[in-house]
Structure formats: C-alpha cells, structure tokens
Design a protein around this motif. Structure first.
Motif, PDB file in Angstrom:
ATOM      1  N   THR A 139       0.827  -1.198   0.000  1.00 46.10           N
ATOM      2  CA  THR A 139       0.000   0.000   0.000  1.00 46.10           C
ATOM      3  C   THR A 139       0.865   1.252   0.000  1.00 46.10           C
ATOM      4  O   THR A 139       2.020   1.227   0.449  1.00 46.10           O
ATOM      5  N   PRO A 140       0.329   2.373  -0.480  1.00 45.15           N
ATOM      6  CA  PRO A 140       1.093   3.630  -0.442  1.00 45.15           C
ATOM      7  C   PRO A 140       1.530   4.011   0.963  1.00 45.15           C
ATOM      8  O   PRO A 140       2.631   4.538   1.147  1.00 45.15           O
ATOM      9  N   LEU A 141       0.697   3.740   1.970  1.00 42.21           N
ATOM     10  CA  LEU A 141       1.070   4.061   3.340  1.00 42.21           C
ATOM     11  C   LEU A 141       2.274   3.244   3.772  1.00 42.21           C
ATOM     12  O   LEU A 141       3.192   3.762   4.430  1.00 42.21           O
TER      13      LEU A 141
ATOM     14  N   ASN B 117       5.889   4.745   4.845  1.00 38.43           N
ATOM     15  CA  ASN B 117       6.484   4.433   6.153  1.00 38.43           C
ATOM     16  C   ASN B 117       7.901   3.877   6.000  1.00 38.43           C
ATOM     17  O   ASN B 117       8.789   4.197   6.798  1.00 38.43           O
ATOM     18  N   CYS B 118       8.102   3.041   4.991  1.00 40.77           N
ATOM     19  CA  CYS B 118       9.440   2.493   4.760  1.00 40.77           C
ATOM     20  C   CYS B 118      10.419   3.590   4.357  1.00 40.77           C
ATOM     21  O   CYS B 118      11.577   3.602   4.793  1.00 40.77           O
ATOM     22  N   LEU B 119       9.960   4.526   3.541  1.00 41.16           N
ATOM     23  CA  LEU B 119      10.817   5.640   3.146  1.00 41.16           C
ATOM     24  C   LEU B 119      11.149   6.533   4.337  1.00 41.16           C
ATOM     25  O   LEU B 119      12.285   6.981   4.513  1.00 41.16           O
ATOM     26  N   GLN B 120      10.152   6.778   5.171  1.00 40.09           N
ATOM     27  CA  GLN B 120      10.392   7.592   6.363  1.00 40.09           C
ATOM     28  C   GLN B 120      11.424   6.923   7.275  1.00 40.09           C
ATOM     29  O   GLN B 120      12.307   7.585   7.838  1.00 40.09           O
ATOM     30  N   GLU B 121      11.325   5.590   7.392  1.00 34.23           N
ATOM     31  CA  GLU B 121      12.290   4.846   8.201  1.00 34.23           C
ATOM     32  C   GLU B 121      13.686   4.938   7.582  1.00 34.23           C
ATOM     33  O   GLU B 121      14.692   5.066   8.292  1.00 34.23           O
TER      34      GLU B 121
ATOM     35  N   LEU C  53      13.332  -3.138   5.148  1.00 35.12           N
ATOM     36  CA  LEU C  53      12.447  -4.205   4.688  1.00 35.12           C
ATOM     37  C   LEU C  53      11.046  -3.970   5.230  1.00 35.12           C
ATOM     38  O   LEU C  53      10.867  -3.808   6.443  1.00 35.12           O
ATOM     39  N   GLY C  54      10.060  -3.943   4.342  1.00 35.61           N
ATOM     40  CA  GLY C  54       8.673  -3.882   4.785  1.00 35.61           C
ATOM     41  C   GLY C  54       8.206  -5.284   5.123  1.00 35.61           C
ATOM     42  O   GLY C  54       8.069  -6.132   4.233  1.00 35.61           O
ATOM     43  N   CYS C  55       7.981  -5.560   6.405  1.00 36.24           N
ATOM     44  CA  CYS C  55       7.732  -6.930   6.868  1.00 36.24           C
ATOM     45  C   CYS C  55       6.284  -7.153   7.261  1.00 36.24           C
ATOM     46  O   CYS C  55       5.702  -6.380   8.029  1.00 36.24           O
ATOM     47  N   ARG C  56       5.722  -8.245   6.772  1.00 33.52           N
ATOM     48  CA  ARG C  56       4.338  -8.602   7.035  1.00 33.52           C
ATOM     49  C   ARG C  56       4.204  -9.438   8.305  1.00 33.52           C
ATOM     50  O   ARG C  56       5.179  -9.989   8.808  1.00 33.52           O
ATOM     51  N   ASN C  57       2.971  -9.534   8.785  1.00 31.37           N
ATOM     52  CA  ASN C  57       2.672 -10.350   9.959  1.00 31.37           C
ATOM     53  C   ASN C  57       2.103 -11.687   9.483  1.00 31.37           C
ATOM     54  O   ASN C  57       0.960 -11.766   9.024  1.00 31.37           O
ATOM     55  N   PHE C  58       2.876 -12.752   9.622  1.00 29.11           N
ATOM     56  CA  PHE C  58       2.470 -14.059   9.110  1.00 29.11           C
ATOM     57  C   PHE C  58       1.619 -14.852  10.105  1.00 29.11           C
ATOM     58  O   PHE C  58       1.256 -15.988   9.828  1.00 29.11           O
ATOM     59  N   ASP C  59       1.323 -14.261  11.244  1.00 23.42           N
ATOM     60  CA  ASP C  59       0.485 -14.945  12.226  1.00 23.42           C
ATOM     61  C   ASP C  59      -1.004 -14.782  11.939  1.00 23.42           C
ATOM     62  O   ASP C  59      -1.833 -15.433  12.566  1.00 23.42           O
ATOM     63  N   LYS C  60      -1.348 -13.911  11.012  1.00 20.33           N
ATOM     64  CA  LYS C  60      -2.753 -13.674  10.704  1.00 20.33           C
ATOM     65  C   LYS C  60      -3.370 -14.878   9.980  1.00 20.33           C
ATOM     66  O   LYS C  60      -2.719 -15.555   9.192  1.00 20.33           O
ATOM     67  N   GLU C  61      -4.654 -15.116  10.245  1.00 18.88           N
ATOM     68  CA  GLU C  61      -5.343 -16.249   9.632  1.00 18.88           C
ATOM     69  C   GLU C  61      -5.494 -16.081   8.126  1.00 18.88           C
ATOM     70  O   GLU C  61      -5.649 -17.062   7.395  1.00 18.88           O
TER      71      GLU C  61
ATOM     72  N   ILE D 272       4.409  -3.674   7.904  1.00 17.81           N
ATOM     73  CA  ILE D 272       3.514  -3.233   6.839  1.00 17.81           C
ATOM     74  C   ILE D 272       2.255  -4.087   6.871  1.00 17.81           C
ATOM     75  O   ILE D 272       2.181  -5.101   7.578  1.00 17.81           O
ATOM     76  N   SER D 273       1.279  -3.690   6.086  1.00 18.59           N
ATOM     77  CA  SER D 273       0.030  -4.438   6.014  1.00 18.59           C
ATOM     78  C   SER D 273       0.272  -5.814   5.409  1.00 18.59           C
ATOM     79  O   SER D 273       1.175  -5.996   4.576  1.00 18.59           O
ATOM     80  N   THR D 274      -0.520  -6.776   5.836  1.00 13.95           N
ATOM     81  CA  THR D 274      -0.422  -8.133   5.293  1.00 13.95           C
ATOM     82  C   THR D 274      -1.585  -8.329   4.346  1.00 13.95           C
ATOM     83  O   THR D 274      -2.707  -8.634   4.741  1.00 13.95           O
ATOM     84  N   VAL D 275      -1.315  -8.117   3.052  1.00 10.39           N
ATOM     85  CA  VAL D 275      -2.359  -8.138   2.034  1.00 10.39           C
ATOM     86  C   VAL D 275      -2.125  -9.306   1.089  1.00 10.39           C
ATOM     87  O   VAL D 275      -1.076  -9.390   0.446  1.00 10.39           O
ATOM     88  N   TYR D 276      -3.100 -10.210   1.017  1.00 11.07           N
ATOM     89  CA  TYR D 276      -3.055 -11.303   0.057  1.00 11.07           C
ATOM     90  C   TYR D 276      -4.356 -11.285  -0.733  1.00 11.07           C
ATOM     91  O   TYR D 276      -5.430 -11.581  -0.191  1.00 11.07           O
ATOM     92  N   LEU D 277      -4.261 -10.897  -2.008  1.00 18.16           N
ATOM     93  CA  LEU D 277      -5.445 -10.805  -2.852  1.00 18.16           C
ATOM     94  C   LEU D 277      -5.723 -12.141  -3.524  1.00 18.16           C
ATOM     95  O   LEU D 277      -4.824 -12.758  -4.091  1.00 18.16           O
TER      96      LEU D 277
END
Length: 376
Positions: free
Chosen positions: A114-116, A120-124, A134-142, A215-220
């Motif tokens: 996502t743009p956000l 955030n990664c650029l700000q970091e 590295l923009g890292c996702r949360n793999f614990d989500k269902e 970062i957001s955990t997005v799987y389309l």
C-alpha cells in the motif's frame, strides 16, 4: 533525470531523492491502480522504473497506458527472465540514469504493498542513517495462505540457523535500498525469487544494516497472482545450503568408509584408543575433499591463506569433538557398531559447521569489502 522531473522534485522536501522500481509479469488493472496511488499518496514526480519481464501480448496495453507518464521509464525483456533479472535491469538503469538519487524502492506490482506502507518504509530509511529497509508482514494472521506462512517460517529459520540473519519476513518485495550498493547487487546471483534471498545474504556479508518496518499483510485472491513456485524457487533460494549439504554428504560417506577401514585395521593394534586414531585418519582424508569442494563450489571464496587456517582450526575442533563423543558413547553404551553412533553425532556437528564456515571460515575480509558509508 529530465528537467521536468528536476523542477517537480525541487518543490518537494529534501527526502524525495528516491526512485521506485516495479518488476511486472502479466499485470492486470491492479498495476494501474498501484501507480495511481503512488502518484497521489507517495510522490507526484519521483521516477518509476517499470520492468516488463516478458509479459504476454494481451497485457501490453497496460504497460503502454502507464508509459504515457513522462516520469515512468518502461524497460522491456523480450522474454521472461525472472524477478531477479528484472530487478537487476532496473538497478542497472537507475545507476546509469539517476546517479544523484539516494535510494531505490522495490515494489511488487500486484497490489500487496500500500502507499502508506511505502511511505512508512521511506520515512524509516531517511531516519535510520540510510540503512536497508524491509517492509515486513505479519504471518500470524489467519488470512495468510498456508504456502506463504510455511515458506516464510522455513526460510526464516534457515537464515537464522545457518546465516545468523534474524528477520521476520524473508520474502518481502518491499525494500528501500541505498543507491550506493546497487553496483554490487548487480553481481549477486539468481535470476528469479532466489535473488531476493541472496540480496539478504549479501547485506549480511557486507555488514550493511537491515531495519524492519511493519507493513500491512495483504493477500489478494489467496495470493493466486503470485508467480512463485514453492518447489522450484525454494530449491533455488536454498541452493548454497543444498550444495553445502551435497558436499557434506560425499565427505561424510568418505569419512564413514575410511573410519570403518581404519577401525578394522587398528582395533587389534591400539585397543584403547583405536576409535580416536581411526577418526583422525578418516577425518583428514574427508576434510581435504570437503575443503576444496566448499571453497571452490559452495562458498566460492578465493582467499586461500586465511580460509585454510580457519578451516584447519574448525577441522581439528570438529574432529576432536566427534572422536570424544563417539568414544564416550561407545564406552557408556557398550555398543560394538561404532559407525552407527558416529552418524547422529556427525550430523549435529555438520549443521553447526555450516554456520561457522559460512560466517567465519569463508567470510570475506573486511578490507576487501566496498565502503558503504553514508552519502554526504
């Protein structure tokens, strides 16, 4: 950089000296939306390097539509060469055309970033002395597909155990990379998804700081659009470890064969210490093969003198540990098949040895590394 781009960037803050790189294969409307969102929410005029990695003819209209933007640079592979080569193509173009920029942001074109998250990664990046982000996702989500959760768990454990790299998302495509390292990244091996893993190993070897940003955990569509092949690409990702394992298997077989021969020859001559003697002779023979195989085929290290000394130290330590443990267990268990006990003992030593060889024996000298100090 075009005059139009320069004039546009002048109206922005000083933290706009970045380029966005998007490798893409057979995109759909999500790529158009991603670019629109980047323009509306991240930067109106930062250059975007869009790499068409040999996409089908029916998707070319999407690339042509996006290329109308004067700040989008469309690069095309005549055939599919893989994500790794697409990234290298983008990096090479950035180095030649935008040497004054500070960083390149790699973004997947399937809408998962996502743009956000990108902002955030650029700000970091700008607040952490220009580290790799590295923009890292949360793999614990269902909502995370099983193959993605399992693949990340396996690769994360492998990197931590054998390479000393402790990160939570090894497969993220959202990365902010300082421009100063792109020249060396062009030399990193791998044409497909293994290239991203090899980049992490490169950062580790060069002592380049890695910072994780959630970062957001997005799987389309349950990640159906992913071109990642769990079997083939996993083999490529862990190629170095597989080669090390193959080298170790042959060394192990040589070691066991020589060990059995020397036990048979020495058991009647040196009754109290024949196991230790057999271990020493067998390990010396297998170590010669193992050193040459690891040096030239696995780790490809050409620093002969230092690696020889360090390998010798490791060799002696492993040999004595193996001999002591096998001798002790045979004595305690009163077990006649010494080689049966030797197998699990040496298997444990093998795993520990990979980490030590990768991170100490065949590690590059600091004096031979490029200077990656922050740009002034």
């Amino acid at each position: 950089m075009s005059k139009q781009t320069k004039d546009c960037l002048k109206s922005y803050s000083k933290n706009q000296d970045f380029i966005i790189a998007i490798p893409s294969l057979n995109p759909d409307e999500k790529l158009i939306k991603l670019v629109q969102d980047l323009r509306n929410e991240v930067s109106e005029c930062s250059p975007i390097i869009l790499v068409n990695d040999g996409s089908d003819a029916n998707t070319l209209a999407i690339f042509n539509q996006l290329a109308v933007d004067p700040n989008i640079h469309l690069l095309t592979h005549d055939e599919n060469l893989g994500k790794g080569q697409a990234l290298r193509t983008a990096f090479d173009y950035v180095r030649k055309e935008f040497p004054e920029m500070s960083a390149v942001v790699t973004v997947d074109g399937d809408g998962q970033h996502t743009p956000l998250d990108i902002s955030n990664c650029l700000q970091e990046y700008y607040s952490t002395s220009y580290s790799v982000i590295l923009g890292c996702r949360n793999f614990d989500k269902e909502s995370v597909p099983f193959r993605s959760r399992f693949g990340n768990l396996f690769s994360r454990g492998t990197l931590r155990l054998f390479h000393g790299i402790n990160i939570s998302d090894t497969q993220t495509g959202l990365r902010v990379i300082p421009l100063r390292v792109l020249g060396d990244l062009l030399k990193v091996e791998g044409n497909r998804y293994e290239y991203e893993m090899n980049m992490l190993l490169f950062f580790k070897d060069q002592d380049i700081s890695i910072v994780e940003t959630p970062i957001s955990t997005v799987y389309l569509d349950n990640n159906e659009s992913s071109h990642f092949n769990p079997l083939i690409d996993s083999i490529k990702i862990y190629k170095t470890f597989f080669k090390y394992s193959l080298s170790a298997i042959f060394s192990f077989l040589i070691d066991i064969l020589l060990f059995a021969i020397f036990v048979f020859l020495l058991s009647n001559w040196i009754q109290n210490y024949y196991i230790i003697a057999a271990t020493i002779f067998a390990r010396f023979g297998s170590a010669c093969f193992n050193f040459l195989a690891n040096k030239y085929l696995v780790f490809k290290n050409k620093q002969s003198s230092r690696s020889v000394y360090r390998y010798t130290v490791l060799f002696v330590a492993e040999m004595m540990t193996s001999a002591f443990l096998v001798q002790t267990m045979v004595s305690v268990l009163s077990f006649d098949l010494e080689w049966v006990i030797k197998i699990p003992v040496d298997a444990l030593i093998f795993c520990i040895g990979f980490y030590i060889q990768k991170n100490w024996v065949f590690k590059k000298r600091s004096s031979q590394r490029p200077n990656y100090l922050k740009n002034s």
